[in-house]
Design a protein around this motif. Structure first.
Motif, mmCIF file in Angstrom:
data_model
loop_
_atom_site.group_PDB
_atom_site.id
_atom_site.type_symbol
_atom_site.label_atom_id
_atom_site.label_comp_id
_atom_site.label_asym_id
_atom_site.label_seq_id
_atom_site.Cartn_x
_atom_site.Cartn_y
_atom_site.Cartn_z
ATOM 1 N N GLU A 1 58.907 -2.668 35.128
ATOM 2 C CA GLU A 1 58.107 -3.874 34.908
ATOM 3 C C GLU A 1 58.703 -5.011 35.726
ATOM 4 N N PHE A 2 57.897 -5.483 36.688
ATOM 5 C CA PHE A 2 58.307 -6.617 37.522
ATOM 6 C C PHE A 2 57.788 -7.894 36.881
ATOM 7 N N ASN A 3 58.633 -8.877 36.769
ATOM 8 C CA ASN A 3 58.130 -10.173 36.325
ATOM 9 C C ASN A 3 57.407 -10.816 37.504
ATOM 10 N N ASN A 4 56.078 -10.734 37.494
ATOM 11 C CA ASN A 4 55.263 -11.186 38.626
ATOM 12 C C ASN A 4 55.344 -12.693 38.868
ATOM 13 N N ARG A 5 56.004 -13.403 37.962
ATOM 14 C CA ARG A 5 56.118 -14.856 38.109
ATOM 15 C C ARG A 5 57.282 -15.245 39.031
ATOM 16 N N ILE A 6 58.150 -14.276 39.306
ATOM 17 C CA ILE A 6 59.407 -14.562 40.002
ATOM 18 C C ILE A 6 59.373 -13.978 41.410
ATOM 19 N N LYS A 7 59.788 -14.765 42.392
ATOM 20 C CA LYS A 7 59.901 -14.256 43.757
ATOM 21 C C LYS A 7 61.084 -13.302 43.883
ATOM 22 N N PRO A 8 60.974 -12.277 44.699
ATOM 23 C CA PRO A 8 59.860 -11.899 45.573
ATOM 24 C C PRO A 8 58.855 -10.964 44.883
ATOM 25 N N MET A 9 58.972 -10.830 43.542
ATOM 26 C CA MET A 9 58.112 -9.868 42.840
ATOM 27 C C MET A 9 56.679 -10.363 42.688
ATOM 28 N N ASP A 10 56.430 -11.619 43.087
ATOM 29 C CA ASP A 10 55.058 -12.126 43.070
ATOM 30 C C ASP A 10 54.268 -11.645 44.286
ATOM 31 N N ASP A 11 54.915 -10.930 45.184
ATOM 32 C CA ASP A 11 54.281 -10.412 46.402
ATOM 33 C C ASP A 11 54.096 -8.898 46.249
ATOM 34 N N LYS A 12 52.860 -8.433 46.350
ATOM 35 C CA LYS A 12 52.621 -7.007 46.122
ATOM 36 C C LYS A 12 53.324 -6.129 47.148
ATOM 37 N N ARG A 13 53.614 -6.686 48.328
ATOM 38 C CA ARG A 13 54.321 -5.869 49.323
ATOM 39 C C ARG A 13 55.714 -5.498 48.820
ATOM 40 N N PHE A 14 56.348 -6.402 48.095
ATOM 41 C CA PHE A 14 57.656 -6.073 47.525
ATOM 42 C C PHE A 14 57.522 -4.954 46.497
ATOM 43 N N ARG A 15 56.502 -5.067 45.659
ATOM 44 C CA ARG A 15 56.310 -4.055 44.607
ATOM 45 C C ARG A 15 55.970 -2.704 45.230
ATOM 46 N N GLN A 16 55.172 -2.717 46.289
ATOM 47 C CA GLN A 16 54.848 -1.475 46.991
ATOM 48 C C GLN A 16 56.115 -0.881 47.628
ATOM 49 N N ALA A 17 56.954 -1.751 48.151
ATOM 50 C CA ALA A 17 58.193 -1.271 48.783
ATOM 51 C C ALA A 17 59.071 -0.551 47.757
ATOM 52 N N VAL A 18 59.141 -1.103 46.564
ATOM 53 C CA VAL A 18 59.938 -0.453 45.513
ATOM 54 C C VAL A 18 59.382 0.932 45.205
ATOM 55 N N MET A 19 58.055 1.040 45.163
ATOM 56 C CA MET A 19 57.443 2.345 44.877
ATOM 57 C C MET A 19 57.829 3.376 45.943
ATOM 58 N N HIS A 20 57.874 2.950 47.201
ATOM 59 C CA HIS A 20 58.242 3.882 48.274
ATOM 60 C C HIS A 20 59.738 4.209 48.272
ATOM 61 N N ALA A 21 60.537 3.351 47.648
ATOM 62 C CA ALA A 21 61.999 3.529 47.713
ATOM 63 C C ALA A 21 62.531 4.463 46.637
ATOM 64 N N ILE A 22 61.686 4.822 45.679
ATOM 65 C CA ILE A 22 62.158 5.631 44.551
ATOM 66 C C ILE A 22 61.579 7.036 44.627
ATOM 67 N N ASP A 23 62.449 8.019 44.507
ATOM 68 C CA ASP A 23 62.029 9.423 44.507
ATOM 69 C C ASP A 23 61.790 9.853 43.049
ATOM 70 N N LYS A 24 60.543 9.910 42.653
ATOM 71 C CA LYS A 24 60.226 10.219 41.253
ATOM 72 C C LYS A 24 60.551 11.672 40.908
ATOM 73 N N ASP A 25 60.509 12.530 41.887
ATOM 74 C CA ASP A 25 60.883 13.927 41.615
ATOM 75 C C ASP A 25 62.362 14.032 41.228
ATOM 76 N N VAL A 26 63.185 13.216 41.841
ATOM 77 C CA VAL A 26 64.610 13.206 41.473
ATOM 78 C C VAL A 26 64.778 12.696 40.050
ATOM 79 N N LEU A 27 64.031 11.678 39.700
ATOM 80 C CA LEU A 27 64.099 11.168 38.321
ATOM 81 C C LEU A 27 63.748 12.266 37.318
ATOM 82 N N VAL A 28 62.682 13.008 37.625
ATOM 83 C CA VAL A 28 62.235 14.053 36.704
ATOM 84 C C VAL A 28 63.279 15.163 36.600
ATOM 85 N N ARG A 29 63.792 15.607 37.745
ATOM 86 C CA ARG A 29 64.680 16.774 37.741
ATOM 87 C C ARG A 29 66.103 16.418 37.328
ATOM 88 N N LYS A 30 66.632 15.341 37.873
ATOM 89 C CA LYS A 30 68.056 15.061 37.714
ATOM 90 C C LYS A 30 68.386 14.141 36.539
#
Length: 530
Positions: free
Chosen positions: A286-315
């Protein structure tokens, strides 16, 4: 004396750090009365009143004390709860519930339709993050006699019956709460419900004791003498307690997920992931959308690309989860598998951050944010540590902050966070469990599990509103698919995994998991066969 009974005695001696807890006595066989169910509760709930607090530990215990009008089968078909039957008018606007006429509150007062009217029109409107919206759809709620309640809707609302699940609508005693300060009512410390188990005592930091309600409205039920919820803060001790038979039931995140593969193989343990269908818990950043840089969707999209969800599930989650793709769980109606997905691609994340002008400093750091860790066990700290490691590789520094359960709830509800990682329930339909996180009308400071991220998009508001009112399932799917497309593009929160929580219990207990809310149900049919 068998091994597990011996371990009971060891438990009394404090072997796993729970000395002083009453020792349950088992003597039942078959569906006859008797027996104590020893259960872990982790973390200790702040309060036991489901109308006041909707955190998971509260609902697990409160589900034995409070009830609602309906229950739900695994396929989410409604079944009688406090209502023995119900009718829906042909135009879908009038719902009439016929209540059991032999139900009493734990203090002996009769349960009537007036309690339902008070709960749905007054109390929950002030205290409950979802019920307020659900029952605001009613033009009127009236008691036509002591055991009949009629809800007249302003417009059709397809999932209205699902609003009467226990955690969504716990019925409260009007005679004890009307005209009071609900959050500070003295009965919050000694809860009074209609459920099969009555509150007996709560020794903070040690245990919560519930005892059989001998005046329960179902003849012969409940079967168990009592339920002991044991507070065992140490994760290793919780696993040992299940392994040695000093507790009979673990649920949700009681047992760390790295211990599950070993514990579920124990010969005396039954393992299941059933009983979470109604909730379909979905975990996100959960990003606090009121706070920079989380008010910019490009930052939120970048976080999504930076996390390997398969690793979270397996490891991290040891297979007890699936990667999430968006705001609607695959287990929930109207999920759309065709929405945009974010592959694990740090290069894309870096490019998005560069586009924003978030250049790395000499240490490679672009920005520093604090991650408030939900206090539900070691696995969530490991989860946070993986997030910190993953985001550091694209220049996002994560500072991990641990906190207790009450503090986490207060700070999350009051928007006093930068990033946190809650898991929320879907409640069987996007109109009930999904829209609340994203519609701007639910940005409500002080209310946990509302739109605490602060996201606002008028088109998203419109689509959720139209989908909730649509009667045709195909039209609802069309609208929900469109809102999923918009949300996945905006990424107001970072969806990570759909959780499969493990429930493990002593095989001598039966009918513990019999509905779509599993261990949060009332256990009125549960019995011990020693």
């Amino acid at each position: 004396m068998n091994r597990r009974d011996f371990n009971k005695l060891m438990l009394m001696a404090g072997v796993v750090g729970t000395a002083g807890i009453p020792l349950g006595i088992r003597r039942a066989a078959g569906q006859t009365r008797g027996g104590t169910l020893d259960v872990i509760i982790q973390p200790e709930p702040p309060v036991l009143v489901a109308a006041i607090n909707q955190q998971a530990p509260t609902l697990t215990v409160a589900g034995k004390i409070y009830q609602s009008l309906l229950k739900f089968d695994f396929d989410q078909t409604p079944k009688p709860g406090l209502a023995k039957s119900w009718e829906i008018s042909e135009d879908g606007l009038t719902y009439t519930f016929h209540l059991y006429d032999n139900v009493t509150w734990h203090d002996g007062a009769p349960f009537t339709a007036a309690d339902v009217v008070f709960t749905t029109t007054v109390l929950l409107a002030e205290t409950h993050p979802r019920a307020r919206g659900n029952f605001a759809r009613c033009d009127s709620v009236t008691a036509t006699d002591d055991h009949t309640v009629v809800f007249k809707l302003k417009e059709p609302f397809g999932p209205f019956l699902q609003c009467f699940e226990m955690s969504s609508c716990p019925i409260m005693p009007r005679h004890l709460y009307e005209g009071t300060d609900y959050r500070n009512n003295p009965h919050n410390a000694t809860p009074i419900g209609t459920g099969p188990y009555k509150f007996k005592e709560w020794v903070r930091g040690s245990y919560i004791r519930l005892v059989r309600n001998d005046a329960y409205y179902k003849p012969g039920q409940p079967y168990l003498d009592e339920i002991l919820y044991r507070v065992i803060p140490d994760a290793a001790s919780r696993s040992v307690a299940l392994e040695n038979g000093t507790v009979d039931l673990t649920q949700w995140g009681d047992v760390e997920m790295f211990d599950v593969p070993r514990l579920k193989q124990l010969p005396h343990v039954e393992f299941t992931t059933k009983g979470y269908e109604f909730y379909a818990p979905l975990l996100w950043l959960e990003f606090n959308n009121r706070i920079k840089p989380m008010d910019d969707k490009r930052f939120r999209q970048a976080v999504m690309h930076a996390i390997d969800k398969d690793v979270l599930v397996r490891k991290v989650l040891f297979g007890l989860a699936r990667p999430a793709t968006g705001p609607v769980s695959k287990a929930t109606k109207f999920y759309d598998p065709k929405v945009k997905t974010y592959d694990f691609n740090p290069a894309k994340a870096t490019a998005l951050l560069d586009q924003m002008g978030l250049k790395p400093d000499g240490d490679g750091k672009r920005v520093s944010l604090t991650y408030l860790v939900p206090p539900y066990g070691e696995v969530w700290m490991r989860f946070a540590e993986y997030i910190r490691q993953a985001l550091s590789k694209v220049g996002i520094e994560i500072v991990i902050e641990a906190i207790d359960i009450a503090g986490w709830a207060t700070r999350s509800g009051n928007w006093d966070f930068e990033i946190t990682a809650p898991w929320l329930y879907q409640f069987g339909d996007p109109a009930l469990g999904v829209s609340r996180t994203y519609v701007s009308s639910n940005i409500r400071k002080g209310v946990l599990f509302s739109n605490t991220a602060g996201y606002s998009n008028p088109e998203v508001d419109r689509l959720f509103a139209e989908a909730a009112l649509a009667v045709d399932p195909a039209k609802r799917q069309e609208l929900y698919s469109e809102v999923q497309r918009l949300l996945v593009e905006d990424v107001p929160v970072g969806w990570l995994v759909e959780l499969d929580f493990p429930t493990m219990y002593d095989k001598r207990f039966h009918d513990l998991v019999v509905s779509a809310i599993g261990v949060n149900d009332d256990f009125d049919a549960a019995y011990y066969e020693g």
